[in-house]
Design a protein around this motif. Structure first.
Motif, PDB file in Angstrom:
ATOM      1  N   ALA A 144      20.596  13.931  -5.022  1.00 29.40           N
ATOM      2  CA  ALA A 144      19.731  13.130  -5.878  1.00 29.40           C
ATOM      3  C   ALA A 144      20.555  12.182  -6.736  1.00 29.40           C
ATOM      4  N   LEU A 145      20.024  10.980  -6.937  1.00 30.05           N
ATOM      5  CA  LEU A 145      20.595  10.033  -7.886  1.00 30.05           C
ATOM      6  C   LEU A 145      19.506   9.624  -8.864  1.00 30.05           C
ATOM      7  N   LEU A 146      19.772   9.857 -10.148  1.00 28.35           N
ATOM      8  CA  LEU A 146      18.899   9.368 -11.222  1.00 28.35           C
ATOM      9  C   LEU A 146      19.484   8.036 -11.676  1.00 28.35           C
ATOM     10  N   GLY A 147      18.753   6.960 -11.427  1.00 26.37           N
ATOM     11  CA  GLY A 147      19.280   5.629 -11.663  1.00 26.37           C
ATOM     12  C   GLY A 147      19.180   5.169 -13.109  1.00 26.37           C
ATOM     13  N   PRO A 148      19.526   3.905 -13.366  1.00 23.40           N
ATOM     14  CA  PRO A 148      19.482   3.362 -14.725  1.00 23.40           C
ATOM     15  C   PRO A 148      18.077   3.475 -15.319  1.00 23.40           C
ATOM     16  N   ALA A 149      18.021   3.828 -16.599  1.00 17.82           N
ATOM     17  CA  ALA A 149      16.747   3.993 -17.296  1.00 17.82           C
ATOM     18  C   ALA A 149      17.011   3.918 -18.792  1.00 17.82           C
ATOM     19  N   ILE A 150      15.962   3.840 -19.564  1.00 17.73           N
ATOM     20  CA  ILE A 150      16.134   3.852 -21.008  1.00 17.73           C
ATOM     21  C   ILE A 150      16.656   5.219 -21.436  1.00 17.73           C
ATOM     22  N   CYS A 151      17.647   5.233 -22.311  1.00 15.08           N
ATOM     23  CA  CYS A 151      18.272   6.495 -22.710  1.00 15.08           C
ATOM     24  C   CYS A 151      17.518   7.135 -23.868  1.00 15.08           C
ATOM     25  N   GLY A 152      17.816   8.391 -24.116  1.00 12.55           N
ATOM     26  CA  GLY A 152      17.144   9.119 -25.179  1.00 12.55           C
ATOM     27  C   GLY A 152      17.381   8.547 -26.562  1.00 12.55           C
ATOM     28  N   GLU A 153      18.550   7.961 -26.776  1.00 11.00           N
ATOM     29  CA  GLU A 153      18.831   7.405 -28.095  1.00 11.00           C
ATOM     30  C   GLU A 153      17.985   6.175 -28.384  1.00 11.00           C
ATOM     31  N   CYS A 154      17.475   5.532 -27.331  1.00 11.19           N
ATOM     32  CA  CYS A 154      16.684   4.307 -27.491  1.00 11.19           C
ATOM     33  C   CYS A 154      15.177   4.523 -27.334  1.00 11.19           C
ATOM     34  N   TYR A 155      14.779   5.627 -26.728  1.00  8.58           N
ATOM     35  CA  TYR A 155      13.378   5.812 -26.334  1.00  8.58           C
ATOM     36  C   TYR A 155      12.608   6.579 -27.407  1.00  8.58           C
ATOM     37  N   GLU A 156      12.346   5.910 -28.520  1.00  2.59           N
ATOM     38  CA  GLU A 156      11.557   6.510 -29.589  1.00  2.59           C
ATOM     39  C   GLU A 156      10.092   6.644 -29.178  1.00  2.59           C
ATOM     40  N   VAL A 157       9.491   7.782 -29.466  1.00  3.60           N
ATOM     41  CA  VAL A 157       8.067   8.011 -29.198  1.00  3.60           C
ATOM     42  C   VAL A 157       7.484   8.828 -30.352  1.00  3.60           C
ATOM     43  N   PRO A 158       6.151   8.839 -30.515  1.00  7.07           N
ATOM     44  CA  PRO A 158       5.555   9.712 -31.518  1.00  7.07           C
ATOM     45  C   PRO A 158       5.845  11.177 -31.207  1.00  7.07           C
ATOM     46  N   LYS A 159       5.954  11.989 -32.248  1.00  9.69           N
ATOM     47  CA  LYS A 159       6.289  13.395 -32.039  1.00  9.69           C
ATOM     48  C   LYS A 159       5.291  14.116 -31.132  1.00  9.69           C
ATOM     49  N   PRO A 160       3.979  13.906 -31.278  1.00  3.98           N
ATOM     50  CA  PRO A 160       3.050  14.593 -30.364  1.00  3.98           C
ATOM     51  C   PRO A 160       3.306  14.235 -28.894  1.00  3.98           C
ATOM     52  N   MET A 161       3.706  12.990 -28.639  1.00  9.07           N
ATOM     53  CA  MET A 161       4.017  12.589 -27.264  1.00  9.07           C
ATOM     54  C   MET A 161       5.275  13.292 -26.769  1.00  9.07           C
ATOM     55  N   ALA A 162       6.314  13.333 -27.606  1.00  7.30           N
ATOM     56  CA  ALA A 162       7.540  14.020 -27.218  1.00  7.30           C
ATOM     57  C   ALA A 162       7.275  15.492 -26.941  1.00  7.30           C
ATOM     58  N   ASP A 163       6.478  16.112 -27.798  1.00  6.07           N
ATOM     59  CA  ASP A 163       6.157  17.536 -27.612  1.00  6.07           C
ATOM     60  C   ASP A 163       5.375  17.762 -26.326  1.00  6.07           C
ATOM     61  N   ASP A 164       4.448  16.860 -26.034  1.00  2.88           N
ATOM     62  CA  ASP A 164       3.628  17.002 -24.832  1.00  2.88           C
ATOM     63  C   ASP A 164       4.467  16.864 -23.573  1.00  2.88           C
ATOM     64  N   VAL A 165       5.341  15.857 -23.537  1.00  3.14           N
ATOM     65  CA  VAL A 165       6.190  15.682 -22.361  1.00  3.14           C
ATOM     66  C   VAL A 165       7.155  16.855 -22.225  1.00  3.14           C
ATOM     67  N   GLU A 166       7.708  17.327 -23.332  1.00  2.00           N
ATOM     68  CA  GLU A 166       8.612  18.475 -23.292  1.00  2.00           C
ATOM     69  C   GLU A 166       7.918  19.711 -22.709  1.00  2.00           C
ATOM     70  N   LYS A 167       6.657  19.878 -23.000  1.00  2.00           N
ATOM     71  CA  LYS A 167       5.897  21.024 -22.476  1.00  2.00           C
ATOM     72  C   LYS A 167       5.838  20.981 -20.949  1.00  2.00           C
ATOM     73  N   HIS A 168       5.699  19.785 -20.390  1.00  7.59           N
ATOM     74  CA  HIS A 168       5.571  19.638 -18.942  1.00  7.59           C
ATOM     75  C   HIS A 168       6.908  19.368 -18.250  1.00  7.59           C
ATOM     76  N   LEU A 169       7.870  18.795 -19.000  1.00 10.15           N
ATOM     77  CA  LEU A 169       9.185  18.458 -18.448  1.00 10.15           C
ATOM     78  C   LEU A 169      10.248  18.958 -19.420  1.00 10.15           C
ATOM     79  N   PRO A 170      10.515  20.252 -19.413  1.00  6.39           N
ATOM     80  CA  PRO A 170      11.462  20.822 -20.376  1.00  6.39           C
ATOM     81  C   PRO A 170      12.828  20.151 -20.299  1.00  6.39           C
TER      82      PRO A 170
END
Length: 234
Positions: A144-170
């Motif tokens: 597998a190759l995970l290509g270029p994408a926005i990094c975590g330091e740049c990808y600010e989101v609302p906390k409820p969104m971060a929590d929701d994605v973390e629940k499905h994609l730990p």
């Protein structure tokens, strides 16, 4: 079977600002003739016939299409392509989302996946792996190759969104450079692939937001799309 993987940049095409210049997306408002010229150049540089490039109508879902190169037009409402045919190139278009290129060289199966926040959350990568398995691939042989994408330091989101994605994609929730809630989709997808038994996982560390040689929707919408392409050579 030899598997090839290529990721484009924004340089060397015909598109004018703000799509300058090697935009490969035909859905972003760019001049269709410029996009067509860029796609012809992509095929030429890869040494493939233009009709051997398979495109998707990406919708941030989890639908996977298995293709053989005879299809006309892009795969409708699809975010992952799988093929067993050598010389058929699968294309994922991104401008912050994660392009995921998968291949089992022993079975002769490749896949290209468009994994944005929504698609990653709903399981587009596991769906692609299951489709690959259905035509003979084995996770422990998949590279597998995970290509270029926005990094975590740049990808600010609302906390409820971060929590929701973390629940499905730990593993995807993180903190931005400012210390605010954020998402690192590549980190979450790396963990997901490893948990699913994928044998080898590589990461292109470039951040689309920070690297101006790449397109970034968050940095400068409207903008173009780079392509992550994979195919097999016999």
């Amino acid at each position: 079977m030899r598997i090839r993987r290529v990721v484009t940049t924004r340089a060397g095409g015909r598109s004018k600002p703000p799509f300058d210049s090697f935009n490969l997306g035909d859905h972003v408002g760019d001049d269709p003739e410029a996009v067509a010229a860029n796609r012809r150049r992509l095929a030429r540089e890869l040494g493939l016939a233009e009709d051997r490039l398979m495109w998707m109508e990406q919708v941030h879902g989890r639908t996977v299409a298995i293709v053989d190169g005879t299809e006309e037009g892009p795969a409708e409402a699809t975010d992952a392509l799988v093929t067993t045919r050598p010389g058929v190139a699968l294309v994922a278009l991104v401008a912050d989302c994660v392009p995921v290129l998968l291949g089992d060289p022993e079975a002769g199966v490749v896949a290209a996946v468009h994994a944005g926040r929504v698609g990653a959350r709903v399981g587009v990568v596991p769906a692609a792996l299951e489709a690959m398995r259905s035509v003979g691939a084995r996770p422990d042989r998949i590279e597998a190759l995970l290509g270029p994408a926005i990094c975590g330091e740049c990808y600010e989101v609302p906390k409820p969104m971060a929590d929701d994605v973390e629940k499905h994609l730990p593993g995807s929730a993180c903190r931005s450079r400012k210390g605010t809630p954020a998402l690192d989709l590549r980190a979450g997808l790396w963990r997901q692939l490893a948990d699913l038994g994928v044998g080898r996982i590589g990461v292109d560390p470039r951040c689309t937001m920070e690297d101006e040689t790449l397109f970034s929707h968050r940095r400068s919408a409207p903008t173009g799309r780079i392509a992550a392409v994979t195919w097999m050579e016999q």
